[in-house]
Enzyme design. Sequence first.
Site, PDB file in Angstrom:
ATOM      1  N   ASP A   1      39.498  29.349  33.469  1.00 23.62           N
ATOM      2  CA  ASP A   1      40.033  28.212  34.202  1.00 23.62           C
ATOM      3  C   ASP A   1      38.954  27.307  34.796  1.00 23.62           C
ATOM      4  O   ASP A   1      38.243  27.685  35.730  1.00 23.62           O
ATOM      5  CB  ASP A   1      40.944  28.714  35.311  1.00 23.62           C
ATOM      6  CG  ASP A   1      42.135  29.488  34.761  1.00 23.62           C
ATOM      7  OD1 ASP A   1      42.088  29.893  33.583  1.00 23.62           O
ATOM      8  OD2 ASP A   1      43.105  29.680  35.511  1.00 23.62           O
TER       9      ASP A   1
ATOM     10  N   HIS B   1      44.774  30.919  26.642  1.00 24.14           N
ATOM     11  CA  HIS B   1      45.258  30.557  27.971  1.00 24.14           C
ATOM     12  C   HIS B   1      46.191  29.341  27.878  1.00 24.14           C
ATOM     13  O   HIS B   1      45.934  28.287  28.447  1.00 24.14           O
ATOM     14  CB  HIS B   1      44.079  30.271  28.911  1.00 24.14           C
ATOM     15  CG  HIS B   1      44.452  30.222  30.365  1.00 24.14           C
ATOM     16  ND1 HIS B   1      44.836  29.054  30.991  1.00 24.14           N
ATOM     17  CD2 HIS B   1      44.481  31.180  31.322  1.00 24.14           C
ATOM     18  CE1 HIS B   1      45.089  29.306  32.267  1.00 24.14           C
ATOM     19  NE2 HIS B   1      44.872  30.593  32.488  1.00 24.14           N
TER      20      HIS B   1
ATOM     21  N   ASP C   1      47.066  35.668  37.073  1.00 26.47           N
ATOM     22  CA  ASP C   1      47.083  35.838  35.621  1.00 26.47           C
ATOM     23  C   ASP C   1      45.745  36.320  35.074  1.00 26.47           C
ATOM     24  O   ASP C   1      45.643  36.656  33.892  1.00 26.47           O
ATOM     25  CB  ASP C   1      47.525  34.544  34.925  1.00 26.47           C
ATOM     26  CG  ASP C   1      46.735  33.315  35.347  1.00 26.47           C
ATOM     27  OD1 ASP C   1      46.369  33.217  36.531  1.00 26.47           O
ATOM     28  OD2 ASP C   1      46.498  32.432  34.509  1.00 26.47           O
ATOM     29  N   HIS C   2      44.735  36.372  35.923  1.00 24.63           N
ATOM     30  CA  HIS C   2      43.417  36.839  35.500  1.00 24.63           C
ATOM     31  C   HIS C   2      43.013  38.156  36.164  1.00 24.63           C
ATOM     32  O   HIS C   2      41.946  38.688  35.849  1.00 24.63           O
ATOM     33  CB  HIS C   2      42.359  35.778  35.800  1.00 24.63           C
ATOM     34  CG  HIS C   2      42.576  34.499  35.061  1.00 24.63           C
ATOM     35  ND1 HIS C   2      41.906  34.170  33.905  1.00 24.63           N
ATOM     36  CD2 HIS C   2      43.444  33.486  35.294  1.00 24.63           C
ATOM     37  CE1 HIS C   2      42.334  33.000  33.469  1.00 24.63           C
ATOM     38  NE2 HIS C   2      43.270  32.565  34.302  1.00 24.63           N
TER      39      HIS C   2
ATOM     40  N   HIS D   1      42.959  34.482  40.526  1.00 24.48           N
ATOM     41  CA  HIS D   1      44.336  34.067  40.349  1.00 24.48           C
ATOM     42  C   HIS D   1      45.032  35.197  39.587  1.00 24.48           C
ATOM     43  O   HIS D   1      44.408  35.898  38.786  1.00 24.48           O
ATOM     44  CB  HIS D   1      44.435  32.743  39.591  1.00 24.48           C
ATOM     45  CG  HIS D   1      44.250  31.552  40.472  1.00 24.48           C
ATOM     46  ND1 HIS D   1      43.803  30.332  40.003  1.00 24.48           N
ATOM     47  CD2 HIS D   1      44.461  31.386  41.820  1.00 24.48           C
ATOM     48  CE1 HIS D   1      43.746  29.470  41.007  1.00 24.48           C
ATOM     49  NE2 HIS D   1      44.140  30.075  42.106  1.00 24.48           N
TER      50      HIS D   1
END
Length: 306
Positions: A209, A267, A67-68, A65
């Site tokens: 996540d 996060h 944001d990672h 994803h």
Amino acid sequence: MSARELVVLGTASQVPTRHRNHNGYLLRWDGEGLLFDPGEGTQRQMLHAGVSATDLTRICVTHFHGDHSLGLAGVVQRINLDRVPHPVHAYYPASGQVFFDRLRAATAFHETAELRPHPIGEPGVLEATGAPFTLEAVRLSHPVEAFGYRLTEPDGQRLLPAKLAALGLRGPAVGRLQREGRIELDGRTVTLAEVSEARRGQRFAFVMDTRLCPGVEQLAEGADLLVIEATFLEADAHLAAEHGHLTAAQAARAAAAAGVRTLVLTHFSQRYPDLSGHLAEARAQFDGELVVAEDLARIPVPPRRP
């Protein structure tokens, strides 16, 4: 500067804020530098934190994803621009190979450094040749395939000065005993076990996540330092379950059950400009060292257990 510390480069989840960059975490571990989940803006955050490209020895991506992982392109190009002289190992889910390839070659650049890919097909111990630790990937529960990471230092032996002194062991003889495990002294054999005690290796875990799942427990077990997502508060637990995330309370309960020493929450969703709720919710579940992470914070790995 601690030889073992976490440098927080970003703490936001899907959407960065004015005060939170996308994810990014550098673990300094003796001579190694492990960069976890480089989100967008990681290269600039490294500059603010005093982290250079030559500090990096390994990059660990939990899942693809944005944001990672969107910062991976810039980090890879910076590694090459700075002509990092040693190989940099990259670990990531094999199911995201297409995304890794796109990010690695996002634009034109002159390749001068060696990036060694290690796609992860199944959980287990990863190839980490030359590292003073074991690196392990554990499957998590998220809408896309995701792995958490666990770093484990081998157990060792701690010499006991009083026992060495009682036997008259000093200087080069102590070195020989450590190397060979035994030594002849005044007509008798002295073993390393007689003058030492077991020294438990330190453990670090990185959990991003995920919903609550067996992998969270496995990664956190006995960790000296646990970095774990806490995207939501309990009032929004339905959103956490729906989108594959944890609440601060869930993360803290998991840490307490696993015997974690230092817990780092990160996060955070943009819906929480104030993180006092995360602190209160986690503190109600966890009585150890607790850190609600902030961008550019430096968090030492706690001293060895006595």
